[in-house]
Scaffold this motif. Structure first.
Motif, PDB file in Angstrom:
ATOM      1  N   ASP A 262       0.982  -1.228  -0.122  1.00 45.75           N
ATOM      2  CA  ASP A 262      -0.103  -0.145  -0.157  1.00 45.75           C
ATOM      3  C   ASP A 262       0.828   1.389  -0.089  1.00 45.75           C
ATOM      4  O   ASP A 262       2.088   0.898   0.074  1.00 45.75           O
ATOM      5  CB  ASP A 262      -1.049   0.045   1.323  1.00 45.75           C
TER       6      ASP A 262
ATOM      7  N   THR B  15       1.579   3.223   2.293  1.00 46.21           N
ATOM      8  CA  THR B  15       2.452   3.471   3.455  1.00 46.21           C
ATOM      9  C   THR B  15       3.640   2.274   3.464  1.00 46.21           C
ATOM     10  O   THR B  15       4.434   2.198   4.623  1.00 46.21           O
ATOM     11  CB  THR B  15       1.713   3.302   4.563  1.00 46.21           C
TER      12      THR B  15
ATOM     13  N   LYS C 200       2.936  -1.214   3.606  1.00 46.73           N
ATOM     14  CA  LYS C 200       2.714  -2.591   4.066  1.00 46.73           C
ATOM     15  C   LYS C 200       2.165  -3.223   2.948  1.00 46.73           C
ATOM     16  O   LYS C 200       1.296  -2.911   1.952  1.00 46.73           O
ATOM     17  CB  LYS C 200       1.396  -2.092   4.999  1.00 46.73           C
TER      18      LYS C 200
ATOM     19  N   VAL D 274      -0.396  -6.335   1.337  1.00 47.96           N
ATOM     20  CA  VAL D 274      -1.802  -6.654   1.298  1.00 47.96           C
ATOM     21  C   VAL D 274      -2.086  -7.554   0.391  1.00 47.96           C
ATOM     22  O   VAL D 274      -1.392  -7.557  -0.628  1.00 47.96           O
ATOM     23  CB  VAL D 274      -2.800  -5.364   1.033  1.00 47.96           C
TER      24      VAL D 274
ATOM     25  N   ARG E  54       0.036   8.958  -1.246  1.00 52.18           N
ATOM     26  CA  ARG E  54       0.142   9.146   0.208  1.00 52.18           C
ATOM     27  C   ARG E  54      -0.702  10.176   0.680  1.00 52.18           C
ATOM     28  O   ARG E  54      -1.304  10.147   1.663  1.00 52.18           O
ATOM     29  CB  ARG E  54       1.635   8.722   0.747  1.00 52.18           C
TER      30      ARG E  54
ATOM     31  N   TYR F 160      -4.121   9.687   0.629  1.00 47.65           N
ATOM     32  CA  TYR F 160      -4.679   8.643   1.587  1.00 47.65           C
ATOM     33  C   TYR F 160      -4.568   9.546   2.857  1.00 47.65           C
ATOM     34  O   TYR F 160      -5.648   9.406   3.787  1.00 47.65           O
ATOM     35  CB  TYR F 160      -3.436   7.479   1.732  1.00 47.65           C
TER      36      TYR F 160
ATOM     37  N   TYR G 210      -8.608   2.478   5.380  1.00 45.38           N
ATOM     38  CA  TYR G 210      -8.427   1.336   4.602  1.00 45.38           C
ATOM     39  C   TYR G 210      -7.344   1.734   3.620  1.00 45.38           C
ATOM     40  O   TYR G 210      -7.042   2.794   3.409  1.00 45.38           O
ATOM     41  CB  TYR G 210      -9.812   0.714   3.821  1.00 45.38           C
ATOM     42  N   PRO G 211      -6.472   0.580   3.105  1.00 40.42           N
ATOM     43  CA  PRO G 211      -5.410   0.996   2.433  1.00 40.42           C
ATOM     44  C   PRO G 211      -5.480   1.328   1.017  1.00 40.42           C
ATOM     45  O   PRO G 211      -6.732   0.794   0.259  1.00 40.42           O
ATOM     46  CB  PRO G 211      -4.500  -0.344   2.431  1.00 40.42           C
ATOM     47  N   TYR G 212      -4.544   2.069   0.309  1.00 43.72           N
ATOM     48  CA  TYR G 212      -4.533   2.448  -0.928  1.00 43.72           C
ATOM     49  C   TYR G 212      -3.319   1.503  -1.572  1.00 43.72           C
ATOM     50  O   TYR G 212      -2.217   1.908  -1.188  1.00 43.72           O
ATOM     51  CB  TYR G 212      -4.421   3.861  -1.243  1.00 43.72           C
TER      52      TYR G 212
END
Length: 200
Positions: free
Chosen positions: A63, A65, A67, A69, A135, A138, A145-147
């Motif tokens: 994502d 940041t 992370k 997924v 970012r 976001y 929730y993630p992008y």
């Protein structure tokens, strides 16, 4: 290929903007009128009792940041709203805040949300400036929730997209429910489609 697709999508969005903006470049559309139009379009897309299903691509992506997924995220919720957009999408002003607000609603606790940013990465490499822009989107929307930045599997999915934004609905088994929605949606529109996809 990715740059060509992005260029075509950008041209489509630019032409749309010219139709809705004045000579000073500012949006002249009335939001309530836009919502009425979108609502009528959404209402005409009533889901069939037996909605078609197909497997959403298996992916492992980062994502905005950093992370990781994977598609295992779908198993955590009855239905996941997957919204595909680009950093240049004019619809971001409306859809991303609406989705962030909706995802925080108490009655959406069984619904997952996922964003996919189409234009940040190409051939597995992220453009630093576009990643930073994604970012900021976001963070500014306070998204819980993630992008996601596209990986090879998500790139293949996005190659078939000819209009942005587009929203997929995916069940807990990783299967898309019905056809994706190629339209700019309001919070109420998203609620309507979620209920349709759940069979409500």
């Amino acid at each position: 290929m990715k740059k060509t697709i992005t260029a075509v999508l950008a041209l489509t969005m630019a032409l749309t903007c010219l139709c809705s903006c004045g000579s000073d470049g500012k949006d002249k559309s009335n939001l309530s009128s836009a919502e009425s139009l979108i609502s009528s379009q959404a209402g005409s897309t009533t889901a069939n009792p037996e909605q078609s299903k197909s497997a959403f691509p298996s992916f492992k992506a980062k994502d905005v940041t950093g992370k990781t997924v994977t598609n295992k995220v779908f198993a955590k919720k009855k239905l996941t709203v997957v919204n595909v957009f680009a950093t240049w999408s004019g619809s971001n002003e409306f859809e991303l805040p609406a989705l962030a607000k909706l995802s925080k609603s108490e009655d959406m606790k069984d619904i997952g949300f996922l964003g996919i940013v189409l234009d940040v990465a190409e051939n597995g490499k992220a453009d630093k400036k576009l990643l930073e822009k994604a970012r900021k989107l976001y963070e500014s929307n306070g998204s819980p929730y993630p992008y996601l930045v596209t990986d090879s599997a998500l790139n293949e999915l996005c190659e078939n997209i000819s209009f942005l934004p587009v929203t997929f609905f995916v069940d807990e088994n990783g299967m898309t429910v019905g056809d994706p929605v190629n339209n700019i949606l309001t919070e109420s529109n998203f609620r309507q489609f979620i209920n349709q996809k759940l069979g409500g």
